[in-house]
Design a protein around this motif. Structure first.
Motif, PDB file in Angstrom:
ATOM      1  N   THR A   2      21.563 -17.713 -33.107  1.00  0.00           N
ATOM      2  CA  THR A   2      20.731 -17.042 -32.116  1.00  0.00           C
ATOM      3  C   THR A   2      21.607 -16.368 -31.071  1.00  0.00           C
ATOM      4  OG1 THR A   2      19.053 -18.755 -32.426  1.00  0.00           O
ATOM      5  CG2 THR A   2      18.842 -17.345 -30.483  1.00  0.00           C
ATOM      6  N   ASN A  55      26.090 -21.098 -29.996  1.00  0.00           N
ATOM      7  CA  ASN A  55      25.301 -19.886 -29.966  1.00  0.00           C
ATOM      8  C   ASN A  55      26.107 -18.693 -29.473  1.00  0.00           C
ATOM      9  OD1 ASN A  55      22.429 -21.076 -30.462  1.00  0.00           O
ATOM     10  ND2 ASN A  55      23.345 -22.382 -28.906  1.00  0.00           N
ATOM     11  N   ASP A 133      18.332 -11.855 -28.949  1.00  0.00           N
ATOM     12  CA  ASP A 133      17.165 -12.418 -29.620  1.00  0.00           C
ATOM     13  C   ASP A 133      16.214 -13.079 -28.629  1.00  0.00           C
ATOM     14  OD1 ASP A 133      18.146 -11.814 -32.275  1.00  0.00           O
ATOM     15  OD2 ASP A 133      19.537 -13.498 -32.027  1.00  0.00           O
ATOM     16  N   PHE A 258      15.181 -22.528 -31.298  1.00  0.00           N
ATOM     17  CA  PHE A 258      15.434 -21.249 -31.958  1.00  0.00           C
ATOM     18  C   PHE A 258      16.329 -21.391 -33.194  1.00  0.00           C
ATOM     19  CE2 PHE A 258      13.796 -19.756 -27.894  1.00  0.00           C
ATOM     20  CZ  PHE A 258      12.899 -18.792 -28.345  1.00  0.00           C
ATOM     21  N   GLN A 259      16.780 -22.622 -33.452  1.00  0.00           N
ATOM     22  CA  GLN A 259      17.416 -22.929 -34.736  1.00  0.00           C
ATOM     23  C   GLN A 259      16.372 -23.317 -35.773  1.00  0.00           C
ATOM     24  OE1 GLN A 259      20.441 -22.448 -35.665  1.00  0.00           O
ATOM     25  NE2 GLN A 259      21.957 -23.027 -34.146  1.00  0.00           N
ATOM     26  N   GLY A 260      15.114 -23.489 -35.329  1.00  0.00           N
ATOM     27  CA  GLY A 260      14.053 -23.780 -36.280  1.00  0.00           C
ATOM     28  C   GLY A 260      13.364 -25.120 -36.115  1.00  0.00           C
ATOM     29  N   ASP A 261      13.809 -25.953 -35.184  1.00  0.00           N
ATOM     30  CA  ASP A 261      13.137 -27.230 -34.959  1.00  0.00           C
ATOM     31  C   ASP A 261      11.773 -27.008 -34.314  1.00  0.00           C
ATOM     32  OD1 ASP A 261      15.246 -28.672 -35.979  1.00  0.00           O
ATOM     33  OD2 ASP A 261      16.109 -29.164 -34.032  1.00  0.00           O
ATOM     34  N   SER A 262      10.857 -27.936 -34.528  1.00  0.00           N
ATOM     35  CA  SER A 262       9.599 -27.905 -33.798  1.00  0.00           C
ATOM     36  C   SER A 262       9.879 -28.104 -32.316  1.00  0.00           C
ATOM     37  CB  SER A 262       8.677 -29.021 -34.293  1.00  0.00           C
ATOM     38  OG  SER A 262       9.198 -30.291 -33.922  1.00  0.00           O
TER      39      SER A 262
END
Length: 303
Positions: A2, A55, A133, A258-262
């Motif tokens: 990100t 990041n 982003d 923003f790495q994809g975790d909830s």
């Protein structure tokens, strides 16, 4: 990876360890190894933590043309934070003095100099926003014009309004209105945090709202989910100074989310990150890297 744009304050921070609050008058004290100076400030803390976590960070800030400004540039280089967007446009670099005790209490005194009257060059800010982003816009005045620019460019906006006490707070209302991700502290709330988070959710459009509760952890509200989650604090090492815990919580959440975790798992990781961070003295020290965070999270994660 990100790419975060961080726009926020840098200051020279001096911490002073004291025995207890309230501080009793005494004309001379010798707190050996109890005084520490470093480069810090909310923007710096976020940029450093996000960089440490792996990041890509673009950092916008304003510092002085003084010797303190040179200390900032040296620290940016040492911490491998890009400095092209950190402009020496002030006569003096902001400074802070923080008193803290062994119980985790702290009192912050921040001298912003004239930074609140300054404007970040619009063309440079827009160029940086277009390449990011996520826009992490701290609640300092030179970040305010970036709210509209980031929204126009379709960038997610994250902000932390810290100790807010009024739903229509004149200073913070713009930041709360534009934020997609909104963090704040429990310390000055006019209502219990569980009630306040619902009031904020009704008034402002943020899809994620987090209230830091200090030693009690934090609360999470997500748009579209009625229930409010309570994430308890964890203990990962002895506490030395709680200053910067909120910045650590915010930055680690952004990294993980923003790495994809909830949102829930990202906040659970952020609580671990903040817990480890407060084992350091300075607000800009004590940050885990991503591997260290993941390993410590696995050791402490809820069953």
């Amino acid at each position: 990876m990100t790419r975060f744009l961080v726009s926020g304050l840098i200051n020279i921070e001096t911490t002073l360890r004291i025995e207890r609050f309230p501080l009793e008058y005494n004309p001379v004290n010798f707190p050996f190894f109890g005084v520490h100076s470093s480069v810090s400030g909310v923007g710096y803390n976020l940029a450093k933590a996000l960089t440490r976590l792996g990041n890509d960070v673009e950092f916008l800030s304003l510092i002085g043309k003084d010797a303190a400004g040179q200390l900032v540039l040296n620290a940016l280089r040492e911490d491998q934070i890009p400095s092209a967007g950190v402009l020496q446009k002030l006569e003096q670099t902001p400074q802070s003095v923080i008193l803290y005790d062994s119980q985790g209490n702290r009192q912050i005194h921040t001298d912003l100099k004239d930074i609140q009257e300054q404007i970040y060059p619009p063309a440079e800010a827009e160029h940086a926003l277009s390449a990011c982003d996520v826009a992490v816009l701290c609640n300092i005045n030179f970040s305010r014009p970036l709210l509209v620019k980031a929204r126009r460019l379709g960038k997610p906006i994250a902000t932390d309004v810290h100790a807010v006490s009024d739903l229509e707070d004149d200073y913070n209302r713009d930041f709360m209105q534009f934020a997609d991700i909104l963090f704040m502290s429990h310390e000055k709330l006019p209502l219990p945090p569980e009630e306040w988070i619902q009031v904020v959710r009704d008034r402002y459009p943020a899809r994620i709202i987090v209230i830091g509760l200090g030693s009690r952890g934090c609360l999470l509200a997500e748009r579209g989910r009625q229930e409010v989650e309570h994430i308890p604090a964890v203990s990962t090492r002895p506490v030395r100074n709680t200053i910067g815990a909120g910045d650590a919580l915010f930055s680690a959440f952004l990294h993980a989310f923003f790495q994809g975790d909830s949102a829930l798992e990202a906040l659970q990781k952020a609580v671990v990150f903040a817990s480890y961070k407060i084992g350091a003295v300075s607000a800009a020290d004590g940050f885990l890297d991503s591997a260290g965070l993941e390993a410590l999270y696995q050791q402490t994660r809820p069953a």
